[in-house]
Scaffold this active site. Sequence first.
Site, PDB file in Angstrom:
ATOM      1  N   LYS A   2       0.528  -1.286   0.087  1.00  0.00           N
ATOM      2  CA  LYS A   2       0.080  -0.225   0.024  1.00  0.00           C
ATOM      3  C   LYS A   2       0.741   1.459  -0.058  1.00  0.00           C
ATOM      4  CE  LYS A   2      -3.643   2.303   3.425  1.00  0.00           C
ATOM      5  NZ  LYS A   2      -3.982   2.055   4.337  1.00  0.00           N
ATOM      6  N   HIS A  55      -2.070 -32.918  19.054  1.00  0.00           N
ATOM      7  CA  HIS A  55      -1.055 -33.686  19.220  1.00  0.00           C
ATOM      8  C   HIS A  55       0.176 -32.896  20.306  1.00  0.00           C
ATOM      9  CE1 HIS A  55      -2.885 -37.972  17.488  1.00  0.00           C
ATOM     10  NE2 HIS A  55      -3.371 -36.482  17.071  1.00  0.00           N
ATOM     11  N   GLY A  67      -4.937  -2.489   5.787  1.00  0.00           N
ATOM     12  CA  GLY A  67      -3.799  -3.007   4.917  1.00  0.00           C
ATOM     13  C   GLY A  67      -4.465  -4.906   5.575  1.00  0.00           C
ATOM     14  N   ARG A  68      -4.804  -5.552   6.626  1.00  0.00           N
ATOM     15  CA  ARG A  68      -5.238  -6.447   7.600  1.00  0.00           C
ATOM     16  C   ARG A  68      -7.117  -6.481   6.739  1.00  0.00           C
ATOM     17  NH1 ARG A  68      -4.032  -2.907  10.998  1.00  0.00           N
ATOM     18  NH2 ARG A  68      -5.713  -1.806  12.313  1.00  0.00           N
ATOM     19  N   LYS A 106       8.356  -0.816  11.666  1.00  0.00           N
ATOM     20  CA  LYS A 106       9.436   0.173  10.499  1.00  0.00           C
ATOM     21  C   LYS A 106      10.123   1.631  10.810  1.00  0.00           C
ATOM     22  CE  LYS A 106       4.691  -1.247   8.188  1.00  0.00           C
ATOM     23  NZ  LYS A 106       3.550  -0.703   6.829  1.00  0.00           N
ATOM     24  N   GLU A 151      -3.893  -6.577  15.637  1.00  0.00           N
ATOM     25  CA  GLU A 151      -3.373  -5.062  15.490  1.00  0.00           C
ATOM     26  C   GLU A 151      -4.519  -4.753  15.719  1.00  0.00           C
ATOM     27  OE1 GLU A 151      -1.298  -5.492  11.678  1.00  0.00           O
ATOM     28  OE2 GLU A 151      -0.718  -3.647  11.776  1.00  0.00           O
ATOM     29  N   GLU A 180      11.132  -4.546   4.020  1.00  0.00           N
ATOM     30  CA  GLU A 180      11.622  -6.292   3.652  1.00  0.00           C
ATOM     31  C   GLU A 180      10.679  -6.266   2.219  1.00  0.00           C
ATOM     32  OE1 GLU A 180       9.847  -4.656   6.731  1.00  0.00           O
ATOM     33  OE2 GLU A 180       9.640  -6.165   8.250  1.00  0.00           O
TER      34      GLU A 180
HETATM   35  C1  G6Q Z   1      -1.682  -4.030   8.681  1.00  0.00           C
HETATM   36  C2  G6Q Z   1      -0.661  -3.003   8.842  1.00  0.00           C
HETATM   37  C3  G6Q Z   1       0.361  -4.492   8.237  1.00  0.00           C
HETATM   38  C4  G6Q Z   1       0.763  -3.491   6.754  1.00  0.00           C
HETATM   39  C5  G6Q Z   1       2.537  -4.522   5.990  1.00  0.00           C
HETATM   40  C6  G6Q Z   1       2.468  -4.052   4.944  1.00  0.00           C
HETATM   41  O1  G6Q Z   1      -3.041  -3.291   8.923  1.00  0.00           O
HETATM   42  O2  G6Q Z   1      -0.473  -1.779   8.719  1.00  0.00           O
HETATM   43  O3  G6Q Z   1       0.670  -5.207   8.264  1.00  0.00           O
HETATM   44  O4  G6Q Z   1       0.139  -4.575   5.852  1.00  0.00           O
HETATM   45  O5  G6Q Z   1       3.430  -3.625   7.016  1.00  0.00           O
HETATM   46  O6  G6Q Z   1       2.073  -2.458   4.292  1.00  0.00           O
HETATM   47  P1  G6Q Z   1       2.430  -1.538   2.860  1.00  0.00           P
HETATM   48  O7  G6Q Z   1       1.385  -2.555   2.808  1.00  0.00           O
HETATM   49  O8  G6Q Z   1       2.078  -0.335   3.141  1.00  0.00           O
HETATM   50  O9  G6Q Z   1       4.073  -2.781   2.509  1.00  0.00           O
END
Ligand code: G6Q
Length: 554
Positions: free
Chosen positions: A212, A390, A273-274, A518, A359, A218
């Site tokens: 996003k 198990h 994002g989530r 981050k 989150e 990463e």
């Molecule tokens: C989700 C968070 C987080 C995010 C990641 C990736 O709600 O904000 O998990 O989705 O850090 O972020 P980008 O999509 O900006 O790379």
Amino acid sequence: MDSAPQTTIPEVTAAWQALIDHQADIDNTTIVDLFKSDSNRVGNFSAEAAGLYLDYSKNRANTATLQKLLALAEASGLQQAIENMFTGVAINHTEGRQVLHTALRSTDATPLLVEGKNIREDISAALAMMESFVSKVQSGQWQGYSGKAITDVVSIGIGGSYLGPRVAVEALRPYWVNNIRSHFVSNVDGADLAYCVESLNPETTLFIIQSKSFKTQETLTNALSAKEWYLSKGGDADKIARHFVAVSSNIDLATGFGIDADNIFPMWDWVGGRYSLWSAIGLPIALQVGMQAFRDLLAGAEEMDKHFRTAPLGENLPVILGLLGVWYHNILGAHSHVILPYDQSLENLPAHLQQVDMESNGKSINRGGHQVDYGTGPIIWGGAGTNGQHAYHQLLHQGTRWTPADFILPLKTHHKLGDHHAMLTSNCFAQSQALMCGKSLEQAKAELVAAGMPEDKADELAPHKVIPGNRPSNTILMDEVNPKTVGALIAMYEQKVFVQGAIWDLNSFDQWGVELGKQLSDSILPLLKGEESDTSSVDASTADLVTRFKSANQ
Ligand code: G6Q
């Protein structure tokens, strides 16, 4: 800390107090006794929506408990909070954003405005863009640099830009198109990308950079290394646009990376994002199962949303699940919640729900900016049954901590292999039964004696075999795992998290703790890379760890 909130709203205080007063009634009975006192308990404690059946009869709750929880929901303004989300009030107030992931799966044509613009049009356009791209890739019309069709799609993203799509792709395996294989790379550990690409051919591999913000360390590092891999394996530098597309709200950074502007699928600030698998972040899902199945996934989620918005609170699946969680975490003192899908294809669902829940509600400041004096988001964990039986089910049955559980089971399987599905199901049902009924000392001893053990030995061993029981669980059934039921299931949990956030007076849609990670990750890197040597900015422990890393990597 896991207590009821001190609030300034008298109705809310009274509702919490009623629950606190009611605790003794429930502590003095057992779930088994509650069944004895209500001949229609299963009927009274079950509900259905969007292809999901919820049996919540194996809970430490009676009709009075539910009434008091519903009174709390009403006093807390839950119904208004739900409306606020669906109608686009900027409920993510710390980021000044509306929360409109539900619009991504809505077929409602009523204009929905963000900054004066009707986002329904943007959503339709994004779906059309996805549809056209999916059709080109699946038909082989979209070709790699040497004229071959795409066979492998590697999604590079992390967190919300990774977990949801991965879980949906895995869950929908019976719906996969034959000519595409999906891969996911999220960890900046080089092993993740290296193992992924080792068997891939750059001529037929498509990378989707899912970010996003297009700023996540990463993801950008993996994306750059993927580009280097492509070029080092003979990939044509002039035709890179055929192998790298992106999903992002940051067009400038994505084009700066080298993605063709025409191949950037949109994301918006009003989607967290989530909660983004329903957007173009779901492109890997659509490529793997086809656009119709992706639309069915959205349809299942929409059905759950409609139920959530319109069903009376007492018949409302996300509301019931959310309120039971509040009862356990704030009044009865549970600390975590375990998600147990009895379906291999849903193996990673707990990981996705862990992010959605922890989150969203892992917060200790309320909407008004004050430190809360009550427990909020529980620890979410779990894994696929029967594997967990198990392993950690030991603690579920006999540990000093008790954990409310959700058992999730498809009634029909896509894999008719001997008696496997009946066995899986019998294990699922037996586990919730055992958690509820337990095993008394007398039963344990009688079993040992019946097996031929002398009385004195049976007396010694029996206490170890006692299972306390009275441990609560929900069972969620679906006809089968398919795009609609998976959509409904994930949406149900998203909305359950919303319910709890509303009761706990949290902003469930920001994530400042994640942002901190981050921010900090960039400060130590120059020390490790030797670009900076002055460790005075970090604490002594960190400085020592840096030194050890550097001496190991000279
Ligand atoms: C989700 C968070 C987080 C995010 C990641 C990736 O709600 O904000 O998990 O989705 O850090 O972020 P980008 O999509 O900006 O790379």
